[in-house]
Design a protein around this motif. Structure first.
Motif, PDB file in Angstrom:
ATOM      1  N   THR A   1       0.828  -1.207   0.000  1.00 27.40           N
ATOM      2  CA  THR A   1       0.000   0.000   0.000  1.00 27.40           C
ATOM      3  C   THR A   1       0.863   1.257   0.000  1.00 27.40           C
ATOM      4  O   THR A   1       0.607   2.213  -0.743  1.00 27.40           O
ATOM      5  CB  THR A   1      -0.927  -0.003   1.221  1.00 27.40           C
ATOM      6  N   ALA A   2       1.911   1.252   0.841  1.00 23.72           N
ATOM      7  CA  ALA A   2       2.767   2.429   0.951  1.00 23.72           C
ATOM      8  C   ALA A   2       3.484   2.732  -0.362  1.00 23.72           C
ATOM      9  O   ALA A   2       3.720   3.892  -0.707  1.00 23.72           O
ATOM     10  CB  ALA A   2       3.789   2.230   2.069  1.00 23.72           C
ATOM     11  N   LEU A   3       3.844   1.675  -1.117  1.00 23.39           N
ATOM     12  CA  LEU A   3       4.611   1.857  -2.352  1.00 23.39           C
ATOM     13  C   LEU A   3       3.745   2.181  -3.562  1.00 23.39           C
ATOM     14  O   LEU A   3       4.288   2.380  -4.670  1.00 23.39           O
ATOM     15  CB  LEU A   3       5.426   0.588  -2.645  1.00 23.39           C
TER      16      LEU A   3
ATOM     17  N   SER B   1       2.742   2.742  -9.207  1.00 25.03           N
ATOM     18  CA  SER B   1       1.823   3.238 -10.235  1.00 25.03           C
ATOM     19  C   SER B   1       2.571   3.940 -11.361  1.00 25.03           C
ATOM     20  O   SER B   1       2.159   3.900 -12.523  1.00 25.03           O
ATOM     21  CB  SER B   1       0.797   4.188  -9.617  1.00 25.03           C
ATOM     22  N   SER B   2       3.697   4.622 -11.029  1.00 34.72           N
ATOM     23  CA  SER B   2       4.478   5.327 -12.052  1.00 34.72           C
ATOM     24  C   SER B   2       5.075   4.376 -13.074  1.00 34.72           C
ATOM     25  O   SER B   2       5.442   4.792 -14.174  1.00 34.72           O
ATOM     26  CB  SER B   2       5.603   6.135 -11.388  1.00 34.72           C
TER      27      SER B   2
ATOM     28  N   GLY C   1       8.165  -2.804 -16.476  1.00 32.59           N
ATOM     29  CA  GLY C   1       7.400  -2.889 -15.250  1.00 32.59           C
ATOM     30  C   GLY C   1       8.251  -2.836 -14.003  1.00 32.59           C
ATOM     31  O   GLY C   1       9.043  -1.905 -13.785  1.00 32.59           O
ATOM     32  N   LEU C   2       8.107  -3.860 -13.142  1.00 30.05           N
ATOM     33  CA  LEU C   2       8.815  -3.895 -11.873  1.00 30.05           C
ATOM     34  C   LEU C   2      10.325  -3.950 -12.087  1.00 30.05           C
ATOM     35  O   LEU C   2      11.094  -3.298 -11.359  1.00 30.05           O
ATOM     36  CB  LEU C   2       8.346  -5.094 -11.051  1.00 30.05           C
TER      37      LEU C   2
ATOM     38  N   VAL D   1      10.839  10.863  -9.135  1.00 25.18           N
ATOM     39  CA  VAL D   1      10.730   9.517  -9.697  1.00 25.18           C
ATOM     40  C   VAL D   1      11.068   9.578 -11.186  1.00 25.18           C
ATOM     41  O   VAL D   1      10.566  10.451 -11.899  1.00 25.18           O
ATOM     42  CB  VAL D   1       9.311   8.942  -9.499  1.00 25.18           C
ATOM     43  N   PRO D   2      11.946   8.696 -11.690  1.00 20.17           N
ATOM     44  CA  PRO D   2      12.292   8.730 -13.114  1.00 20.17           C
ATOM     45  C   PRO D   2      11.048   8.676 -14.003  1.00 20.17           C
ATOM     46  O   PRO D   2      10.087   7.958 -13.711  1.00 20.17           O
ATOM     47  CB  PRO D   2      13.154   7.474 -13.299  1.00 20.17           C
ATOM     48  N   ARG D   3      11.089   9.433 -15.092  1.00 19.18           N
ATOM     49  CA  ARG D   3       9.934   9.511 -16.002  1.00 19.18           C
ATOM     50  C   ARG D   3       9.831   8.318 -16.948  1.00 19.18           C
ATOM     51  O   ARG D   3       8.827   8.173 -17.651  1.00 19.18           O
ATOM     52  CB  ARG D   3      10.025  10.778 -16.847  1.00 19.18           C
ATOM     53  N   ILE D   4      10.836   7.458 -16.966  1.00 21.27           N
ATOM     54  CA  ILE D   4      10.881   6.416 -17.978  1.00 21.27           C
ATOM     55  C   ILE D   4       9.701   5.449 -17.887  1.00 21.27           C
ATOM     56  O   ILE D   4       9.303   4.836 -18.864  1.00 21.27           O
ATOM     57  CB  ILE D   4      12.212   5.636 -17.905  1.00 21.27           C
TER      58      ILE D   4
END
Length: 610
Positions: A151-153, A158-159, A178-179, A225-228
């Motif tokens: 939940t915290a992450l 989502s980015s 993805g991850l 957070v990186p935009r990639i």
């Protein structure tokens, strides 16, 4: 009274067990694994190359080598759940150890987020000292903490389009999507009971928090957070995007192509003469300082590329120019680098202090305003002797200093990182005792320059002196001395001492030789440069009198029979050296020494075997 730490941990674990029971447990999905198999992927921005360990509830341990794609698989038919997992090895050239937990057969990945679930519980200590009861507590703690961490992450997940992905139990592939893309581009580090997440390319902080802070109170800086994660497939991500390196040094760049494992990026340097980068992204800087640019390109789509800026910084130096008639510098010019001197620079508040220990020794102080907490760039004119004036300066050495002086100094550059001085450029002009002749100096220093003096020269120059054939004993230990006419120490004579008259000892880079059981008393000292810790074969030149020698180059001294040099120059050659378990067992050495700047030489040759 404070409870012991182990009681606090037991309280936390007990609470999590109750929470888990109230929520119906936290068993892991099995995915597509066999009914009695635990499998997954060990990765952190790249597959981990190394070993994965599994420890069961009875503290039995098994291990296997991690596959090239990061995958592993254990048959746990005869083992007891729950299980602790540890992956240790390297990824992207960095050492890494990560932990995870499995309640039973199924998919269990080992990655920075699985480790993060356990980070506050000291996973290394828990794994190494596991007991049957602690294994049960470990499993309960993991399953109780996992949902809250997910939940915290959510903002970060989502980015990258993986908000619903179970980063522990879902199938995982190291494919730059993805991850995996998140792990490729976000650094997750631990230290001093804290957690830090940063953009690998820029170093911008996404999250910095004590591990004791509740995950529900974590505050992410989403702008960093990186935009990639939101960019199209084929986009190139390069890190670091800005870095500094010492001239001639190297820096490792990493480049990935979103969604592609092959082909890998191609590398190039924009500027001609701007250094070299190999196919693995290892950049070697040129000798010339300057700003250069490295490009990582998607070979399948050359329009997709990313550029990094490299600032190449010159190696440390101190240069001095003394006018004729200047008392301090004696009308000479001097040049020092890390290869011929020890250059030490410190910044304390508004005071810059410089020391040089080489063939000569110097010390300089440059005081800006005493109210400064750090050095400021700027020029200070018409200053007088430090520490009696502020601003003030003072450069002295070789036994010479000014009673009064005038001059000026400039701080051209001063860089600090976390409050510590890491780079400085300065210059000065000093007039001693009201005289017109000047001493001028330039100082350049960076903490990136960790270079040391090279070791002894090999091969040994053929023209160096050695004893004539037949001049030394054919067998046994010996000291042979040959003094030229006019040499003060040997008085123009030859001397030979054998076997029980020869004593040799060595400690670190220092060799001591002396005569015993002899009417003559001789002592010799031979010191290597400070960059090596024991004698090595080769030629040691440009030496001064030990122990007052330049530590970067080494020293020697041969004296005896009541005669010694105040100053000397010379060299020695270690033709053969052997050690056993760090203890010197044999040496062949020869030397040449000139006393008090004279031309006549004292030569010597030593053979010793334990």
């Amino acid at each position: 009274m404070r409870r012991p730490a182990k009681h606090v941990l037991l309280f936390i674990l007990t609470f999590l067990i109750l929470v888990m029971a109230g929520c119906g447990g936290g068993s892991a999905p099995t995915g597509s694994t066999a009914p009695h198999t635990i499998s997954g992927v060990a990765a952190t921005g790249a597959p981990i190359t190394g070993t994965v360990y599994l420890k069961d509830a009875a503290t039995r341990e098994v291990s296997q080598t991690i596959a090239p794609d990061g995958s592993y698989s254990f048959d746990v038919t005869n083992l007891t759940a729950p299980f602790m997992l540890k992956a240790t090895g390297t990824a992207n050239g960095q050492s890494v150890t990560l932990y995870s937990e499995a309640s039973g057969p199924g998919i269990t990945n080992i990655n920075p987020f699985s480790h993060l679930v356990l980070a506050q519980f000291d996973p290394a200590g828990a794994y190494d000292s596991a007991t049957v009861s602690s294994m049960q507590n470990w499993g309960a703690a993991f399953n109780g903490a996992l949902p809250a961490l997910k939940t915290a992450l959510q903002p970060v997940l989502s980015s990258y389009g993986v908000a619903s992905v179970d980063f522990v139990h879902a199938p995982f592939t190291a494919n730059h999507q993805g991850l995996d893309l998140l792990f490729d581009t976000v650094a997750i580090t631990y230290g001093n009971n804290s957690l830090t997440m940063t953009d690998k390319s820029t170093g911008a902080v996404i999250l910095s928090t004590p591990l004791s802070t509740s995950v529900s109170n974590w505050q992410f800086n989403m702008a960093n957070v990186p935009r990639i994660g939101m960019q199209p497939m084929g986009t190139v991500f390069l890190y670091p995007v800005s870095t500094s390196v010492i001239a001639g040094g190297s820096v490792q760049f990493r480049g990935i192509i979103k969604g592609m494992t092959t082909p890998t990026v191609t590398w190039s340097v924009v500027e001609a003469g701007g250094g070299y980068i190999n196919s693995s992204g290892l950049y070697t800087a040129p000798i010339v300082a300057g700003t250069y640019h490295v490009i990582a390109t998607n070979p399948a789509d050359p329009a997709q590329s990313s550029t990094a800026t490299v600032r190449v910084i010159a190696k440390n130096y101190v240069n001095l120019q003394s006018d004729a008639g200047d008392y301090i510098g004696g009308g000479q010019n001097y040049s020092y680098t890390s290869s011929n001197a020890i250059i030490t620079v410190t910044g304390s508040g508004g005071l810059l202090s410089v020391t040089v220990t080489g063939q000569q020794s110097w010390r300089g102080n440059f005081q800006e305003s005493s109210s400064f907490s750090q050095l400021h760039t700027g020029t200070y004119s018409d200053v007088h002797r430090y520490p009696f004036y502020t601003p003030g300066l003072d450069w002295s050495g070789e036994g010479r200093g000014s009673n009064v002086l005038t001059g000026s100094f400039t701080i051209d550059r001063a860089v600090y990182v976390n409050g510590a001085l890491t780079e400085v450029d300065a210059n000065f002009e000093q007039h001693s005792e009201g005289a017109q002749p000047a001493l001028r100096g330039q100082i350049h220093w960076t903490n990136l320059d960790t270079s040391t003096a090279p070791g002894p020269i090999t091969p040994v120059p053929a023209e160096l002196w050695q004893a004539a054939s037949g001049a030394t004993p054919a067998t046994g230990n010996y000291i042979y001395l040959e003094s030229e006419p006019g040499d003060y120490i040997g008085a123009g004579k030859a001397y030979t001492y054998t076997d029980t008259q020869v004593a040799v000892s060595a400690a670190g880079g220092h060799l001591s030789v002396n005569t015993v059981n002899s009417p003559d008393s001789w002592w010799g000292d031979f010191q290597t440069m400070n960059s090596i810790t024991q004698l090595q074969p080769g030629y040691y030149d440009n030496l001064q009198r030990y122990p007052f020698n330049n530590p970067v180059e080494g020293g020697l001294s041969w004296s005896g029979n009541g005669r010694g040099c105040n100053t000397l120059t010379g060299w020695f050659v270690a033709d053969n050296v052997t050690y056993s378990a760090g203890v010197l067992t044999s040496i062949d050495l020869r030397f040449e020494q000139h006393c008090e700047g004279g031309t006549p030489a004292l030569h010597g040759q030593i053979h010793w075997a334990k």
